[in-house]
Enzyme design. Structure first.
Site, mmCIF file in Angstrom:
data_model
loop_
_atom_site.group_PDB
_atom_site.id
_atom_site.type_symbol
_atom_site.label_atom_id
_atom_site.label_comp_id
_atom_site.label_asym_id
_atom_site.label_seq_id
_atom_site.Cartn_x
_atom_site.Cartn_y
_atom_site.Cartn_z
ATOM 1 C CD GLU A 330 -2.913 -0.850 2.438
ATOM 2 O OE1 GLU A 330 -4.107 -1.170 2.271
ATOM 3 O OE2 GLU A 330 -2.485 -0.395 3.521
ATOM 4 C CB CYS A 331 0.793 4.361 0.039
ATOM 5 S SG CYS A 331 1.125 6.111 -0.317
#
Length: 444
Positions: A330-331
Site C-alpha cells: 500500500e502506497c
C-alpha cells in the site's frame, strides 16, 4: 465490561489543521490518565500518525472511525472497544466540518458526523492569536452551523496575556459560548512535522517526557472536572463486524519505513484468527517463510530508499517469496515493490522489482482523497469484483505504471483516478499487487 455502555465522551476539533487540537488531545489523555482514569482514544478520519501518539499517552490502542468509509454498524462495533473505559476522547481531523463535497452512503468523512452519530459534544480548539472578541463569531458559527450536533464549548489556544484572555472571554460570554479553558503558548510541547503530518511517535526519543509535560500543562490551565462533566454520548451494544484477513499467516513489514496501517485492521485480522509475523526491511530482514502472504504497509520509503536498495537480503528474500506467494503493498509499500524510486534529491534507487512501478519525489505532487475500488483480481483476502473503500495521501509522482490495473478506482465524486494499482502474476505462481490507497474497509 460496563453493562450499561453509558461511557461519556468528547470530540476534540478545531476550525482548521494546525490550531493545536493534537496537543490538547494528548495533554488531556495524559492528564486524565495521571488521575487514574481509563481513557479510550479515537481518531476521526483516515490518519495513522495521531493514533500512535494517542496510544502512547493513554496506554490504550486508538481506533479510527470514518463516516465516509465505514458503515454505522462498523463504527458502532469499533467503538465498543471503549466498554471498559471511564471516558472517551476522540480527535477530529482537519476542520470540524471538513469532508468530501459529495457525501457518501453514510457521511462526508467530517468529524462533525462522528460527534453527531455518537453523541459526543465537540470541544472546539481556537487559535486566538491576533484577535480578541472576534473569536466569538467563529465559535458561534461553528456552534450554529449544524444545530443538531452536540457542542460543549471552546478552548482558547495561544493566548498572549491575561488581558488578551479577558477580552476573548468577554466576546464568548456575549455570544453565549462556554469557555472550557485557555492555553498560553508553550513551544516545548509542540510536535515536529514533516510532509505527511507529525513525525511518527516511534521516532520521538523523548516522547514520554513530552507527554508528561503536556499533561501537566493542560491540568494547570484547564478545569479537568468541568471538561469531564461536559462529556456525553452513548455506545451501542454492538459486536465488531468481521474483517477478512489476507491469509492465516501474514508477514508484515513493520519499521520506520513501513508503519502506516490502521489499528482496526490489525485487530480485525487477529480476531479472525490470523497470525501476524512482523519483520523489518530496514534491518535487512526477510519475510517469514512460513507466512502465506506478505503485506507491505505505507510509510516513508522515500526517506530510507538508499538503505532499502542496499539491503540485499530483504530484496532477494522478498523476490523469492513473491515468486510463489502473494505480496501486497500500500502506497509506500507499493513504491518499494516497484522497479525504482527517485528521492527528493533526484537520485534513483532500485527497489524490489516485483512490479514495474517507477515513482519520483523529485517531482512532488500531492495526491489526497477517499478512494472506492472495484477489484479485477483477488486481493487482500477478498475475491475479484469486491468493492473496497480506502484513502490516498502521498506526494509521489508516477513516472511509469506498466503492469495490469488492479482495480477500477474512483474518488469521492465518482470520478475515475489514474492510480489504479498494479497486478503482476509471477512465473512461479505468486501474485504481486499494490495500490496507492490504504484499505479502510470493504464497501457494503
Amino acid at each position: 465490561m460496563n453493562p450499561n455502555l453509558n461511557i461519556p465522551g468528547l470530540l476534540i476539533s478545531a476550525p482548521a489543521s494546525g490550531t493545536g487540537k493534537t496537543t490538547l488531545m494528548l495533554g488531556l489523555l495524559a492528564a486524565f490518565r495521571a488521575q487514574g482514569l481509563k481513557v479510550q482514544p479515537f481518531k476521526s478520519g483516515p490518519d495513522y500518525i495521531d493514533p500512535a501518539f494517542h496510544a502512547a499517552a493513554s496506554g490504550r490502542a486508538s481506533v479510527n472511525l470514518d463516516s465516509w468509509a465505514m458503515t454505522p454498524a462498523r463504527i458502532a462495533g469499533l467503538a465498543s472497544v471503549a466498554q471498559d473505559a471511564d471516558l472517551i476522547l476522540a480527535e477530529g481531523s482537519m476542520g470540524l466540518f471538513d469532508g468530501v463535497a459529495k457525501p457518501g452512503e453514510f457521511g462526508s468523512g467530517a468529524s462533525a458526523d462522528i460527534a453527531q452519530m455518537m453523541g459526543w459534544p465537540v470541544v472546539l480548539v481556537l487559535d486566538v492569536s491576533g484577535q480578541a472578541q472576534s473569536a466569538a463569531a467563529v465559535a458561534k458559527g461553528f456552534q450554529m452551523l449544524r444545530p443538531e450536533m452536540p457542542f460543549a464549548g471552546v478552548v482558547l489556544n495561544r493566548v498572549a496575556s491575561p488581558r488578551h484572555e479577558a477580552l476573548v472571554r468577554a466576546g464568548m460570554a456575549a455570544a453565549g459560548i462556554t469557555v472550557l479553558g485557555a492555553l498560553p503558548r508553550r513551544a516545548s510541547i509542540e510536535l515536529p512535522e514533516r510532509h505527511l503530518g507529525l513525525v511518527q511517535a516511534e521516532e520521538q526519543p523523548h516522547l514520554q517526557a513530552l507527554l508528561a509535560e503536556a499533561g501537566a500543562f493542560i491540568a494547570e490551565n484547564l478545569d479537568l472536572g468541568t471538561l469531564r462533566a461536559a462529556a456525553r454520548g452513548h455506545l451501542s451494544p454492538a459486536q465488531p463486524l468481521p474483517i477478512i484477513p489476507p491469509a492465516n499467516r501474514i508477514a508484515l513489514a513493520r519499521d520506520a519505513a513501513f508503519s502506516f496501517i490502521y489499528p482496526h485492521l490489525l485487530a480485525g485480522w487477529r480476531a479472525a484468527g490470523a497470525t501476524i509475523l512482523p519483520f523489518s526491511p530496514l534491518q535487512d530482514e526477510a519475510p517469514d517463510p512460513s507466512a502465506e502472504t506478505c503485506w507491505l504497509p505505507g510509510g516513508y520509503p522515500e526517506l530510507h530508499a538508499g538503505k532499502l536498495a542496499a539491503n540485499a537480503n530483504f530484496r532477494q528474500s522478498l523476490q523469492a517469496f513473491a515468486a510463489i506467494k502473494p505480496v501486497h503493498g500500500e502506497c509506500g509499500g507499493y513504491m518499494a515493490m516497484g522497479a525504482g524510486l527517485i528521492d527528493a534529491h533526484g537520485q534513483r534507487h532500485e527497489m524490489a522489482g516485483l512490479l514495474g512501478l517507477e515513482t519520483s519525489f523529485a517531482k512532488r505532487r500531492m495526491h489526497l482523497g477517499y478512494r472506492l475500488a472495484l477489484t479485477y483480481a483477488p486481493v487482500a483476502g477478498h475475491p475479484a469484483n469486491t468493492r473496497l473503500r480506502g484513502h490516498e495521501f502521498h506526494y509521489a509522482t508516477i513516472l511509469a505504471q506498466p503492469d495490469a490495473a488492479l482495480a477500477h478506482v474512483t474518488d469521492a465524486t465518482d470520478a475515475a483516478v489514474a492510480e489504479t494499482g498494479s497486478l503482476r502474476m509471477q512465473a512461479g505462481g505468486g501474485q504481486s499487487s499494490g495500490t496507492f490507497f490504504h484499505l479502510i474497509a470493504e464497501a457494503t
